[in-house]
Write a protein that holds these residues in place. Structure first.
Motif, PDB file in Angstrom:
ATOM      1  N   LEU A 216     -61.754  -5.738 130.690  1.00 20.37           N
ATOM      2  CA  LEU A 216     -60.912  -6.325 131.731  1.00 20.37           C
ATOM      3  C   LEU A 216     -61.444  -5.956 133.110  1.00 20.37           C
ATOM      4  O   LEU A 216     -61.496  -6.808 134.005  1.00 20.37           O
ATOM      5  CB  LEU A 216     -59.464  -5.855 131.563  1.00 20.37           C
TER       6      LEU A 216
ATOM      7  N   LEU B 113     -62.507  -8.558 135.967  1.00 18.68           N
ATOM      8  CA  LEU B 113     -61.864  -8.522 137.283  1.00 18.68           C
ATOM      9  C   LEU B 113     -62.892  -8.399 138.407  1.00 18.68           C
ATOM     10  O   LEU B 113     -62.757  -9.033 139.449  1.00 18.68           O
ATOM     11  CB  LEU B 113     -60.867  -7.361 137.359  1.00 18.68           C
TER      12      LEU B 113
ATOM     13  N   TYR C  35     -53.894 -10.776 129.519  1.00 18.61           N
ATOM     14  CA  TYR C  35     -54.724 -10.318 130.629  1.00 18.61           C
ATOM     15  C   TYR C  35     -55.843 -11.288 130.991  1.00 18.61           C
ATOM     16  O   TYR C  35     -56.286 -11.313 132.135  1.00 18.61           O
ATOM     17  CB  TYR C  35     -55.332  -8.948 130.325  1.00 18.61           C
ATOM     18  N   VAL C  36     -56.345 -12.053 130.034  1.00 15.28           N
ATOM     19  CA  VAL C  36     -57.412 -13.008 130.321  1.00 15.28           C
ATOM     20  C   VAL C  36     -57.070 -14.371 129.742  1.00 15.28           C
ATOM     21  O   VAL C  36     -56.273 -14.496 128.808  1.00 15.28           O
ATOM     22  CB  VAL C  36     -58.794 -12.562 129.779  1.00 15.28           C
TER      23      VAL C  36
ATOM     24  N   ALA D 233     -59.671 -13.654 134.532  1.00 21.31           N
ATOM     25  CA  ALA D 233     -58.522 -12.754 134.599  1.00 21.31           C
ATOM     26  C   ALA D 233     -57.281 -13.571 134.918  1.00 21.31           C
ATOM     27  O   ALA D 233     -57.316 -14.443 135.797  1.00 21.31           O
ATOM     28  CB  ALA D 233     -58.749 -11.683 135.650  1.00 21.31           C
ATOM     29  N   ASN D 234     -56.209 -13.327 134.201  1.00 17.05           N
ATOM     30  CA  ASN D 234     -54.960 -14.034 134.428  1.00 17.05           C
ATOM     31  C   ASN D 234     -54.321 -13.479 135.701  1.00 17.05           C
ATOM     32  O   ASN D 234     -53.914 -12.327 135.732  1.00 17.05           O
ATOM     33  CB  ASN D 234     -54.027 -13.826 133.227  1.00 17.05           C
ATOM     34  N   PRO D 235     -54.236 -14.286 136.767  1.00 13.58           N
ATOM     35  CA  PRO D 235     -53.717 -13.763 138.035  1.00 13.58           C
ATOM     36  C   PRO D 235     -52.269 -13.290 137.953  1.00 13.58           C
ATOM     37  O   PRO D 235     -51.862 -12.423 138.716  1.00 13.58           O
ATOM     38  CB  PRO D 235     -53.866 -14.940 139.009  1.00 13.58           C
TER      39      PRO D 235
ATOM     40  N   ARG E   2     -51.064 -11.608 135.531  1.00 15.56           N
ATOM     41  CA  ARG E   2     -51.002 -10.413 134.685  1.00 15.56           C
ATOM     42  C   ARG E   2     -52.037  -9.363 135.113  1.00 15.56           C
ATOM     43  O   ARG E   2     -52.324  -8.436 134.378  1.00 15.56           O
ATOM     44  CB  ARG E   2     -51.250 -10.841 133.232  1.00 15.56           C
ATOM     45  N   THR E   3     -52.580  -9.485 136.318  1.00 14.22           N
ATOM     46  CA  THR E   3     -53.569  -8.522 136.798  1.00 14.22           C
ATOM     47  C   THR E   3     -52.882  -7.172 136.977  1.00 14.22           C
ATOM     48  O   THR E   3     -51.906  -7.067 137.722  1.00 14.22           O
ATOM     49  CB  THR E   3     -54.187  -8.982 138.131  1.00 14.22           C
TER      50      THR E   3
ATOM     51  N   ASP F  97     -51.891  -3.522 138.239  1.00 15.74           N
ATOM     52  CA  ASP F  97     -51.993  -2.792 139.496  1.00 15.74           C
ATOM     53  C   ASP F  97     -52.300  -1.338 139.178  1.00 15.74           C
ATOM     54  O   ASP F  97     -51.418  -0.577 138.805  1.00 15.74           O
ATOM     55  CB  ASP F  97     -50.696  -2.911 140.294  1.00 15.74           C
TER      56      ASP F  97
END
Length: 143
Positions: free
Chosen positions: A34, A38, A71-72, A88-90, A92-93, A95
Motif C-alpha cells: 500500500l 500511495l 485500500y486499493v 489507492a482508494n482515496p 480509504r487512504t 492517516d
C-alpha cells in the motif's frame, strides 16, 4: 559476545511495520505494498512485484487482500486497456501522519547529536546498507 546490530535493526524495523500494519488490519507485506502504491501513484500490478520482492502468486494474494479491505482499486489503464492499474482508494487512504510524525520526531531528536561529518558517515552507511539489502532481495527472489 558482540551485539548483532544488523539483526537487531532488521527485527526492530520489521516489528515496527508489523505494528503499523496491524493498526490497518493488514500484514506487513500488505502495508508495504500500500505504501508503494500511495507513493508511486497508479501502477501496473506487475510493477509492484519487484518493489516487494515477491513472485506473481504472492503478489496476487496481497493485491486481492488490499482490494477486499478497500485500500486499493483495480482500474483499466487509460493508455492500454488490456492492462490493469492499481490505484489507492482515496476514500480509504489511511492517516498514518501521527505515527510517522512521532517516529520522525524521535529520530530527529537523537540525530541532532551528530555533526555534519558524522551524519555524512551515517548516511553513507545507510545508503550502502539499503543497496546491499536490495541486492540480496534480488538474489533471493531470482534464484
Amino acid at each position: 559476545m558482540p551485539r548483532d546490530y544488523g539483526w537487531e535493526l532488521s527485527t526492530a524495523v520489521v516489528l515496527f511495520h508489523e505494528a503499523v500494519a496491524r493498526r490497518l488490519g493488514l500484514s506487513a507485506a500488505e502495508h508495504k505494498a500500500l505504501g508503494v502504491i500511495l507513493r508511486a501513484g497508479p501502477m501496473p500490478i506487475g510493477a509492484l512485484a519487484p518493489e516487494l520482492g515477491v513472485g506473481a502468486t504472492a503478489l496476487t494474494g496481497i493485491v486481492d487482500r488490499l482490494e477486499k479491505a478497500g485500500y486499493v482499486l483495480r482500474q483499466p489503464d487509460p493508455a492500454d486497456r488490456r492492462r490493469t492499474l492499481l490505484v489507492a482508494n482515496p476514500s480509504r487512504t489511511p492517516d498514518l501522519g501521527g505515527i510517522f510524525a512521532d517516529l520522525g520526531r524521535a529520530m530527529a531528536e537523537f540525530q541532532s547529536r551528530y555533526d555534519e561529518r558524522e551524519m555524512a558517515v551515517i548516511t553513507d552507511y545507510l545508503d550502502n546498507t539499503i543497496r546491499v539489502l536490495r541486492d540480496q532481495v534480488t538474489k533471493l527472489t531470482t534464484t
